[in-house]
Design an enzyme around this catalytic site. Structure first.
Site, short mmCIF file in Angstrom:
data_model
loop_
_atom_site.label_atom_id
_atom_site.label_comp_id
_atom_site.label_asym_id
_atom_site.label_seq_id
_atom_site.Cartn_x
_atom_site.Cartn_y
_atom_site.Cartn_z
N ASN A 2 -4.46 17.66 -0.67
CA ASN A 2 -3.05 17.83 -0.31
C ASN A 2 -2.11 17.16 -1.30
O ASN A 2 -1.14 17.75 -1.77
CB ASN A 2 -2.80 17.28 1.10
CG ASN A 2 -3.43 18.13 2.18
OD1 ASN A 2 -3.70 19.31 1.96
ND2 ASN A 2 -3.68 17.54 3.33
N ILE A 3 -2.42 15.90 -1.64
CA ILE A 3 -1.55 15.16 -2.55
C ILE A 3 -1.71 15.67 -3.98
O ILE A 3 -0.72 15.93 -4.67
CB ILE A 3 -1.85 13.65 -2.48
CG1 ILE A 3 -1.51 13.11 -1.09
CG2 ILE A 3 -1.07 12.89 -3.56
CD1 ILE A 3 -1.98 11.70 -0.85
N LYS A 47 -6.23 26.50 -10.18
CA LYS A 47 -7.26 26.76 -9.16
C LYS A 47 -8.35 27.68 -9.69
O LYS A 47 -9.54 27.44 -9.46
CB LYS A 47 -6.62 27.35 -7.91
CG LYS A 47 -5.76 26.36 -7.13
CD LYS A 47 -5.24 26.97 -5.84
CE LYS A 47 -4.39 25.97 -5.08
NZ LYS A 47 -3.85 26.55 -3.82
N THR A 50 -7.36 10.34 -5.21
CA THR A 50 -8.40 10.24 -4.19
C THR A 50 -8.27 8.94 -3.39
O THR A 50 -7.43 8.09 -3.69
CB THR A 50 -9.79 10.26 -4.82
OG1 THR A 50 -10.06 8.99 -5.44
CG2 THR A 50 -9.91 11.37 -5.86
N LYS A 72 -5.35 3.30 -2.37
CA LYS A 72 -5.24 1.92 -1.90
C LYS A 72 -6.50 1.11 -2.16
O LYS A 72 -6.45 -0.13 -2.20
CB LYS A 72 -4.96 1.90 -0.39
CG LYS A 72 -3.62 2.47 0.02
CD LYS A 72 -3.38 2.33 1.50
CE LYS A 72 -4.18 3.33 2.30
NZ LYS A 72 -3.70 4.71 2.11
N LEU A 120 8.28 5.66 -0.96
CA LEU A 120 9.30 4.63 -0.76
C LEU A 120 9.20 3.55 -1.84
O LEU A 120 8.10 3.18 -2.23
CB LEU A 120 9.15 3.99 0.62
CG LEU A 120 9.42 4.88 1.84
CD1 LEU A 120 9.15 4.10 3.12
CD2 LEU A 120 10.86 5.38 1.83
N GLU A 123 -5.68 10.76 11.62
CA GLU A 123 -6.89 11.19 10.94
C GLU A 123 -7.71 12.06 11.90
O GLU A 123 -7.47 12.03 13.11
CB GLU A 123 -7.71 9.97 10.50
CG GLU A 123 -7.04 9.10 9.45
CD GLU A 123 -6.88 9.79 8.11
OE1 GLU A 123 -7.70 10.68 7.79
OE2 GLU A 123 -5.93 9.46 7.39
N ASP A 182 -5.86 0.61 7.87
CA ASP A 182 -4.92 1.20 6.91
C ASP A 182 -3.75 0.25 6.68
O ASP A 182 -3.33 0.02 5.54
CB ASP A 182 -4.42 2.55 7.41
CG ASP A 182 -3.40 3.17 6.48
OD1 ASP A 182 -3.76 3.50 5.33
OD2 ASP A 182 -2.22 3.30 6.87
N LYS A 184 -2.64 -2.10 3.19
CA LYS A 184 -1.30 -2.12 2.61
C LYS A 184 -0.73 -3.53 2.56
O LYS A 184 -0.09 -3.93 1.58
CB LYS A 184 -0.38 -1.18 3.40
CG LYS A 184 -0.78 0.29 3.26
CD LYS A 184 -0.04 1.19 4.24
CE LYS A 184 -0.51 2.63 4.10
NZ LYS A 184 0.10 3.53 5.10
#
Length: 376
Positions: free
Chosen positions: A17-18, A67, A99, A123, A157, A216, A227, A231
């Site tokens: 997605n990202i 793709k 990823t 992260k 952000l 999720e 999560d 952070k």
């Protein structure tokens, strides 16, 4: 597209997605750059678990065809081969890791030591064990390769950049606290609403959140608090607090103990209503005090402590007045002491996360251009 000395070669790892959204945003950026005659990104390698494509002679890949191109070669491109490929790049290079892979994160020193810059929302690299984290930071400092990860906290952000700027300008960080999870922001905003009595059960809201795509696939991956812990670990380390790992400090889990061993998400959700009364009593206690309940992460920089917890807040507090799945982070500093500096907005989603990564890529490109500029 012609490649000037100030263009940058880019390898994209991860096209979910990202990653897919980022490729679209890079395509748009390059089209504007072509129109304006400014610097653009040459995407020369794209790799995912499904397939990969590496450009011959570092020629830019046609991003309208990525793709189809990656479908020609099954599986991911070898990380060692990618290090070698980017190290030989005739232009400055950026690895973009979209990823959540620990293996890729632990390979960062290999890239950085070859002066390959990195932009990533991953992260894992910055909340891993302190040894892994320090090796990554050391490799960046020794080689001079740039390492940017704005989107690892709060998606697009300006949280990490704000913290770093406060530190760079000589401010003293006292405390960082916030609502870092879009999922848990949504759940608690609905379950413990400001200005009215909460009526919905905790289990029903979790189910609705899952149905709406906020959680999720297994909501326990959100409710375990890890999560948020990752952070907070990232921000704590930037602020100078030693954190051994994201599991080395108190982290509140919202998973009832008997449900931790549920074999799957369905079994977990089926059992969650049995604990609604426990959650309801917590909410009722807050409502009697005129407060709401929120799930927050905190780095008490002054006292060198870090934790993730449930907390009650007055109706007038910024944390009590969020919309939907927004994130909010508050910086209490020597300068911003009476009224902390607050960053608020959408902290999840492919578009804003990809924009945060692209923003880091642009910063890297600008710094590379500045270093390449001829001296007066």
């Amino acid at each position: 597209m012609s490649a000037s000395r100030t263009n940058v070669n880019v390898a994209i790892v991860g096209t979910g997605n990202i990653g897919g959204e980022l490729l679209n945003q890079i395509k748009g950026f390059n089209e504007n750059a072509s129109t304006n005659g400014t610097t653009s990104f040459n995407v020369v390698a794209i790799s995912s678990m499904e397939g990969h494509y590496v450009s011959k002679d570092y020629q830019p890949i046609n991003l309208s065809e990525w793709k189809n191109l990656t479908s020609q070669n099954q599986g991911a491109y070898s990380l060692d081969a990618l290090v070698d490929f980017l190290a030989k790049s005739p232009l400055p290079a950026i690895l973009v890791d979209n990823t959540a892979s620990e293996a890729i994160a632990q390979s960062y020193p290999k890239f950085l030591s070859k002066k390959i810059n990195i932009a990533t929302p991953n992260k894992k690299a910055f909340s891993a064990s302190n040894d892994v984290y320090q090796n990554i930071i050391k490799a960046s400092k020794e080689s001079g390769a740039l390492l940017m990860h704005e989107a690892s906290v709060g998606a697009g952000l300006p949280i990490i950049s704000t913290l770093k700027e406060l530190i760079a300008t000589g401010d003293e960080i006292i405390k960082i606290e916030g609502i870092f999870s879009g999922t848990l922001s949504y759940i608690f905003n609905v379950w413990s609403p400001n200005g009215k009595k909460g009526t919905a059960s905790f289990s029903d809201i979790v189910k609705i959140a899952k149905q709406n795509g906020y959680t999720e696939p297994d909501p326990r991956d959100d409710l375990n608090g890890m999560d948020v812990a990752r952070k907070v670990t990232i921000l704590s380390r930037i602020a100078g607090v030693h954190v051994e790992s994201a599991s080395s400090f108190p982290v509140k889990s919202l998973i009832p103990e008997p449900l931790k061993s549920a074999v799957n998400a369905e079994e977990f959700l089926a059992g969650l209503p049995n604990f609604d009364s426990e959650f309801a009593s917590m909410r009722e206690e807050a409502e009697k005090e005129g407060k709401v309940v929120r799930f927050v992460g905190e780095a008490d920089v002054a006292n060198k402590t870090t934790l993730v917890k449930l907390e009650k807040y007055d109706a007038s507090h910024p944390f009590a007045n969020l919309q939907s799945s927004d994130n909010i982070i508050s910086f209490t500093t020597k300068r911003y002491h009476t009224r902390p500096l607050v960053v608020i907005g959408a902290g999840a989603g492919a578009a804003v996360t990809a924009a945060g990564v692209l923003g880091d890529m642009i910063k890297i490109m600008s710094q590379v251009r500045a270093s390449d500029a001829p001296s007066a």
